[in-house]
Design a protein around this motif. Structure first.
Motif, PDB file in Angstrom:
ATOM      1  N   TRP A  53       0.898  -1.181  -0.042  1.00 21.97           N
ATOM      2  CA  TRP A  53       0.123  -0.064  -0.158  1.00 21.97           C
ATOM      3  C   TRP A  53       0.591   1.098  -0.174  1.00 21.97           C
ATOM      4  N   VAL A  54       1.056   2.292  -1.393  1.00 28.38           N
ATOM      5  CA  VAL A  54       1.691   3.336  -1.212  1.00 28.38           C
ATOM      6  C   VAL A  54       0.279   4.478  -1.462  1.00 28.38           C
ATOM      7  N   HIS A  55       0.596   5.412  -0.214  1.00 27.46           N
ATOM      8  CA  HIS A  55       0.190   6.492   0.207  1.00 27.46           C
ATOM      9  C   HIS A  55       0.588   7.979  -0.760  1.00 27.46           C
ATOM     10  N   GLY A  56       0.218   8.828  -0.500  1.00 25.81           N
ATOM     11  CA  GLY A  56       0.000   9.909  -1.255  1.00 25.81           C
ATOM     12  C   GLY A  56       0.772  10.489  -0.074  1.00 25.81           C
ATOM     13  N   TRP A  57       0.882  12.411  -0.793  1.00 25.33           N
ATOM     14  CA  TRP A  57       1.398  13.178  -0.243  1.00 25.33           C
ATOM     15  C   TRP A  57       0.414  13.749   1.130  1.00 25.33           C
ATOM     16  N   GLY A  58       1.558  13.863   2.222  1.00 29.05           N
ATOM     17  CA  GLY A  58       0.890  14.588   3.082  1.00 29.05           C
ATOM     18  C   GLY A  58       0.507  13.461   3.991  1.00 29.05           C
ATOM     19  N   MET A  59      -0.396  12.089   3.633  1.00 27.16           N
ATOM     20  CA  MET A  59      -0.947  11.387   4.218  1.00 27.16           C
ATOM     21  C   MET A  59       0.157  10.029   4.564  1.00 27.16           C
ATOM     22  N   SER A  60      -0.554   9.217   5.703  1.00 24.43           N
ATOM     23  CA  SER A  60       0.324   7.770   6.251  1.00 24.43           C
ATOM     24  C   SER A  60      -1.193   6.763   5.526  1.00 24.43           C
ATOM     25  N   SER A  61       0.021   6.293   6.446  1.00 24.57           N
ATOM     26  CA  SER A  61      -0.047   4.620   6.231  1.00 24.57           C
ATOM     27  C   SER A  61      -1.889   4.100   7.106  1.00 24.57           C
ATOM     28  N   SER A  62      -2.004   4.928   8.084  1.00 24.34           N
ATOM     29  CA  SER A  62      -2.970   4.803   8.644  1.00 24.34           C
ATOM     30  C   SER A  62      -3.953   4.770   7.907  1.00 24.34           C
ATOM     31  N   VAL A  63      -4.389   5.205   6.681  1.00 25.38           N
ATOM     32  CA  VAL A  63      -5.933   4.998   5.716  1.00 25.38           C
ATOM     33  C   VAL A  63      -5.795   3.742   4.648  1.00 25.38           C
ATOM     34  N   TRP A  64      -4.893   2.885   5.071  1.00 24.69           N
ATOM     35  CA  TRP A  64      -5.507   1.914   4.832  1.00 24.69           C
ATOM     36  C   TRP A  64      -5.050   0.608   5.472  1.00 24.69           C
ATOM     37  N   ARG A  65      -5.609   0.894   6.853  1.00 27.16           N
ATOM     38  CA  ARG A  65      -5.663  -0.342   7.696  1.00 27.16           C
ATOM     39  C   ARG A  65      -7.013  -0.709   7.706  1.00 27.16           C
ATOM     40  N   HIS A  66      -8.183   0.008   7.936  1.00 23.20           N
ATOM     41  CA  HIS A  66      -8.872  -0.308   7.852  1.00 23.20           C
ATOM     42  C   HIS A  66      -9.538  -1.614   6.361  1.00 23.20           C
ATOM     43  N   LEU A  67      -8.677  -0.817   5.982  1.00 24.74           N
ATOM     44  CA  LEU A  67      -9.362  -1.423   4.514  1.00 24.74           C
ATOM     45  C   LEU A  67      -8.137  -2.989   4.380  1.00 24.74           C
ATOM     46  N   TRP A 106       3.817 -10.093  -5.382  1.00 23.63           N
ATOM     47  CA  TRP A 106       3.851  -9.414  -5.140  1.00 23.63           C
ATOM     48  C   TRP A 106       2.568  -8.360  -5.913  1.00 23.63           C
ATOM     49  N   HIS A 107       1.367  -7.704  -5.503  1.00 27.06           N
ATOM     50  CA  HIS A 107       0.969  -6.976  -5.948  1.00 27.06           C
ATOM     51  C   HIS A 107       0.766  -5.095  -4.667  1.00 27.06           C
ATOM     52  N   ALA A 108       0.297  -4.582  -5.313  1.00 21.49           N
ATOM     53  CA  ALA A 108       0.422  -2.925  -5.001  1.00 21.49           C
ATOM     54  C   ALA A 108      -0.537  -2.312  -5.874  1.00 21.49           C
ATOM     55  N   ILE A 109      -0.692  -1.117  -4.532  1.00 22.24           N
ATOM     56  CA  ILE A 109      -1.773  -0.397  -4.341  1.00 22.24           C
ATOM     57  C   ILE A 109      -0.914   1.512  -4.356  1.00 22.24           C
ATOM     58  N   GLY A 110      -1.760   2.206  -5.218  1.00 26.90           N
ATOM     59  CA  GLY A 110      -0.622   3.302  -5.234  1.00 26.90           C
ATOM     60  C   GLY A 110      -1.879   4.154  -5.355  1.00 26.90           C
ATOM     61  N   TRP A 111      -1.905   5.672  -4.179  1.00 27.55           N
ATOM     62  CA  TRP A 111      -2.456   6.030  -4.765  1.00 27.55           C
ATOM     63  C   TRP A 111      -2.164   7.628  -4.714  1.00 27.55           C
ATOM     64  N   SER A 112      -2.525   8.737  -5.784  1.00 22.46           N
ATOM     65  CA  SER A 112      -2.403  10.173  -5.913  1.00 22.46           C
ATOM     66  C   SER A 112      -0.807   9.823  -5.795  1.00 22.46           C
ATOM     67  N   MET A 113       0.141  10.845  -5.211  1.00 21.32           N
ATOM     68  CA  MET A 113       1.528  10.580  -5.715  1.00 21.32           C
ATOM     69  C   MET A 113       2.124   9.355  -4.612  1.00 21.32           C
ATOM     70  N   GLY A 114       1.973   8.795  -4.547  1.00 23.21           N
ATOM     71  CA  GLY A 114       1.809   7.145  -4.606  1.00 23.21           C
ATOM     72  C   GLY A 114       2.409   6.427  -5.660  1.00 23.21           C
ATOM     73  N   GLY A 115       1.235   6.454  -6.814  1.00 19.91           N
ATOM     74  CA  GLY A 115       0.820   6.096  -7.890  1.00 19.91           C
ATOM     75  C   GLY A 115       2.419   6.208  -8.689  1.00 19.91           C
TER      76      GLY A 115
END
Length: 434
Positions: A53-67, A106-115
């Motif tokens: 899980w690769v999050h975007g700018w300013g965020m943290s990996s906590s956005v993914w935990r519930h998912l 592996w699989h990967a998910i990238g959100w915003s800048m993370g993508g």
């Protein structure tokens, strides 16, 4: 000892504990249970695929935990930008989980800048793979050249030996009518001449071998320099890539991302002046205000009325900037100002052996507008064409307000990628193609 019970045989294990002069026997566990555990441990069960899980700018990996908790079929890994203060270190943070666990699927998910950073990494691996193939071919060519040179040296040496033998025979014929003393003198002279000739020949062979080695070293150095001149920039990173064996990445899911964040028209991204203003505010020691203003752009208008979306935004706004330093925030904005991945995207989507690419986008995304996905679709190659899905009424974080539908897409795509299904037959029950 053995025991019979209900027609089944159990083996009991006992542990003896010394207690003074007396011994106590205690049943530890039945052999049936222990045997099952031993058999299970001996079997090498297939490991779960890993999902990064690769999050975007300013965020943290906590956005993914519930998912992640809703996807138990994966082993979950997360990216942290906590130690990143430069663009290169941001990319290294995305690369690190793959380097730590290179084996497995592996699989990967990238959100915003993370993508975008994921696309940078895929491009780096693609170039490394191409360079590795070129180096292997060039090494083969170099080895073939060395073999030919050695064969020529052997042929020349054999011809010289033949001439020397012929000369010896002629000299022997000339020595026959001579007296013994004269013959010995002549023979000594001949032997001395032969020894000199042999030493001369040995020196020449050594020189030739040294020259061959020097030529090979020069060729290798020229090839290395040529590769370095030929390696382009991956996006705006500008780091030279190294030929390494990339991990097995079956699929990459992009969500709310873009190939180029800057668009002065505002149709497919943000004007450069907006990002420059954000960087100035960061430099003025106001990261909290900058992050809060950015967070307000994440939900779509329809999502602002959703209690679920509001809870998500409230929860994760408090975590803004917790996983990255002010220097890292500035590096991320600098990257967004410069990155242009259109050529890299065209190359990745035209590589049939690359990971399957899936792009989920909110129809009402105001951070990376829908036009960004449409531009990516127009630049898409054919041999590994990406699939594009638009989620109606969703903003920049479609997984926050449309969680069930978003997870459905993730499950279906990762499963199809792992099984090697025909992607032309891949049908989604919700959403549609852009």
């Amino acid at each position: 000892m053995d025991e019979e019970s209900d027609g089944m045989k159990y083996v009991c294990y006992y542990t003896v504990h010394a207690e003074g002069d007396m011994g106590r026997m205690e049943m530890q566990s039945t052999g049936f249970e222990k045997g099952c555990l031993q058999v299970a441990a001996s079997l090498k069960l297939p490991s779960k695929p890993k999902l990064l899980w690769v999050h975007g700018w300013g965020m943290s990996s906590s956005v993914w935990r519930h998912l992640a908790a809703m996807l138990p079929e994966f082993e979950h890994r997360y990216v942290s930008y906590a130690d990143a203060s430069t663009v290169a270190e941001l990319l290294a943070a995305v690369r690190r989980p793959f380097e730590d666990e290179p084996e497995g699927e592996w699989h990967a998910i990238g959100w915003s800048m993370g993508g975008m950073l994921l696309l940078e990494l895929l491009t780096e691996w693609r170039e490394a793979s191409d360079i590795g193939l070129n180096k292997a071919w060039e090494q083969d060519q170099g080895q073939e050249q060395v073999r030919k040179q050695r064969q020529e040296q052997v042929q020349v040496h054999e011809q010289k030996q033949e001439k020397e033998l012929e000369s010896h025979r002629e000299q022997e014929q000339m020595l026959e009518p001579m007296e013994e003393q004269e013959q010995n003198q002549v023979q000594n002279q001949v032997h001395e001449q032969e020894r000199k000739q042999e030493r001369k020949q040995e020196r020449k062979q050594v020189q030739e071998q040294v020259q061959v080695q020097e030529q090979v070293q020069v060729q290798v150095q020229e090839q290395k320099q040529e590769h370095e001149r030929g390696i382009g920039r991956t996006g705006c990173m500008g780091d030279y890539v190294v030929a390494v064996r990339p991990p097995v990445v079956r699929s990459v899911i992009l969500t709310g991302t873009t190939l180029r964040f800057i668009d002065d028209t505002g149709q497919a991204g943000w004007p450069d002046r907006v990002v420059r203003r954000m960087r100035r505010r960061l430099a003025q020691a106001a990261p909290a205000d900058t992050l809060r203003a950015f967070a307000e752009c994440i939900p779509a208008a329809a999502e602002r009325a959703s209690a679920e979306s509001c809870r998500w935004l409230l929860e994760h706004t408090a975590a803004l900037g917790k996983d990255i330093t002010p220097a890292g925030l500035d590096a991320g904005l600098a990257y967004l100002q410069e990155a242009d991945l259109e050529r890299a995207w065209a190359r990745l989507t035209d590589a049939p052996d690359g990971p399957r690419l899936y792009w989920l986008h909110g129809a009402d995304d105001s951070v990376c507008p829908l036009a960004a996905q449409q531009r990516a679709q127009a630049a898409c190659g054919h041999r590994n064409a990406a699939r594009f899905v638009v989620l109606p009424h969703a903003g920049h974080a479609p997984f926050a307000a449309q969680t069930a539908q978003w997870l459905h897409h993730i499950r279906m795509w990762c499963s199809a990628s792992s099984k090697g299904s025909l992607f032309d037959d891949f049908q989604m029950e919700q959403g549609g193609e852009a």
